[in-house]
Design an enzyme around this catalytic site. Structure first.
Site, PDB file in Angstrom:
ATOM      1  N   GLY A  60       0.805  -1.219   0.000  1.00  0.00           N
ATOM      2  CA  GLY A  60       0.000   0.000   0.000  1.00  0.00           C
ATOM      3  C   GLY A  60       0.830   1.257   0.000  1.00  0.00           C
ATOM      4  CB  ALA A  61       4.358   1.843  -0.728  1.00  0.00           C
ATOM      5  CG  ASN A  62      -1.085   3.227  -3.709  1.00  0.00           C
ATOM      6  OD1 ASN A  62      -1.066   2.206  -3.032  1.00  0.00           O
ATOM      7  ND2 ASN A  62      -2.160   3.984  -3.842  1.00  0.00           N
ATOM      8  N   GLY A  84      -0.366   7.949   1.102  1.00  0.00           N
ATOM      9  CA  GLY A  84      -0.517   8.036   2.544  1.00  0.00           C
ATOM     10  C   GLY A  84       0.669   7.545   3.342  1.00  0.00           C
ATOM     11  N   GLY A  93       1.918   4.567   3.674  1.00  0.00           N
ATOM     12  CA  GLY A  93       2.800   3.668   2.947  1.00  0.00           C
ATOM     13  C   GLY A  93       3.779   4.420   2.078  1.00  0.00           C
ATOM     14  CB  SER A 149      -5.418   1.167  14.278  1.00  0.00           C
ATOM     15  OG  SER A 149      -6.326   2.195  14.618  1.00  0.00           O
ATOM     16  CE1 TYR A 189      -8.842   0.268   9.940  1.00  0.00           C
ATOM     17  CE2 TYR A 189      -9.281   1.222  12.097  1.00  0.00           C
ATOM     18  CZ  TYR A 189      -8.463   1.082  10.993  1.00  0.00           C
ATOM     19  OH  TYR A 189      -7.256   1.751  10.947  1.00  0.00           O
TER      20      TYR A 189
END
Length: 306
Positions: free
Chosen positions: A16-18, A20, A22, A146, A171
């Protein structure tokens, strides 16, 4: 087969490094001279992130590889390709996630989507990358949890939310699962002599698209956060600091959990964070590990099979 000689730079994979957290984590690793694989579902967004990092740091060794955590076949394909291309993996940051989907959605395998993407996909990914991790000198795996984990519980009787779905309950369960996974992975590493360090981190309240979408899902919560944003939250770059600390710092103990050290762990410099009593339950962590192996088919082999 993997290359016979390993590149001099250490290798890191960030899911998910695309965007935010990440993306900011990947940026931090690039500046610490890591080769970085941006693992993301969207090719367009993933390649745009690579371009942004190269614009920031033209000497960066960074590339995009497709990974859809909602499809276990994609997880296995990603890991197989990485095992073919690389000889060792120094850092795995299991960052990708989704938050508070208003309606119950399912992954390709029929998992509740938040549990599947946030946790089960990462569980299988880590298992599939174990041969590369154990080949590194001092491998480290970081799970993104979280503050919400403190209100979570693992409902083995309704793990997939079939009997009753609530966006935030799902979540919280997924983020508690990530923290339990961190603890169980360290226990298994110690018992099996894998030699890896398993840690976890949380970003406090970081202003990301994911966070803003999540708080908008409940009007009262969204209104409260709009009033307190300047006081309670921090940027994505600041939120990534505990993740980077867990991934690279030398002052840690195996199994540590890091978060912001400021007010109520919502913002500030990285410090050890507070885990709920449930997250410290070793028996619960092991039960979840076994259930997750059954659901995903994770084998936890140090060597690949032909």
């Amino acid at each position: 087969m993997p290359h016979s000689e390993r590149p001099s730079k250490r290798l890191a994979v960030v899911t998910g490094a695309n965007a935010g957290l990440g993306f900011e984590t990947a940026r931090g690793l690039v500046y610490q001279n890591y080769r970085v694989v941006i693992a993301a579902r969207s090719e367009h967004k993933g390649r745009a992130a690579v371009e942004a990092l190269l614009k920031d740091c033209p000497e960066a060794d960074v590339r995009f590889e497709a990974l859809d955590l909602s499809r276990l076949a994609s997880v296995r394909d990603f890991a197989a390709a990485l095992r073919e291309r690389e000889t060792a993996l120094d850092v795995l940051v299991n960052n990708a996630g989704i938050m508070a989907l208003p309606q119950r959605e399912l992954t390709e395998e029929g998992f509740e989507r938040q549990l599947g993407v946030n946790y089960l996909g990462h569980f299988l990914l880590t298992s599939e990358l174990l041969p590369l991790l154990t080949a590194a000198g001092a491998p480290r795996v970081v799970q993104l949890s979280s503050l919400a984990h403190r209100g979570g519980r693992i409902d083995f009787d309704d793990l997939q939310g079939e009997k009753g779905y609530d966006p935030w309950r799902a979540y919280r369960q997924s983020k508690l699962a990530m923290l339990l996974f961190s603890q169980a992975l360290q226990q298994h590493s110690d018992a099996e002599s894998w030699g890896l360090d398993s840690l976890a981190a949380h970003p406090g309240l970081a202003r990301t698209a994911l966070f803003e979408h999540g708080v908008r899902s409940r009007a009262l919560v969204g209104a409260l956060f709009r009033l307190t944003l300047p006081i309670m939250t921090q940027s994505a770059a600041e939120g990534a600091r505990p993740i980077l600390h867990a991934a690279t710092a030398s002052d840690f103990r195996p199994g540590d959990y890091f978060g912001p050290g400021g007010f109520a762990e919502t913002r500030g410099a990285p410090e050890r964070a507070r885990m709920s009593a449930t997250a410290c339950d070793a028996a619960l962590a092991e039960r979840l590990w076994q259930v997750s192996c059954e659901l995903t088919g994770a084998m936890w082999r140090e060597e690949t099979t032909t």
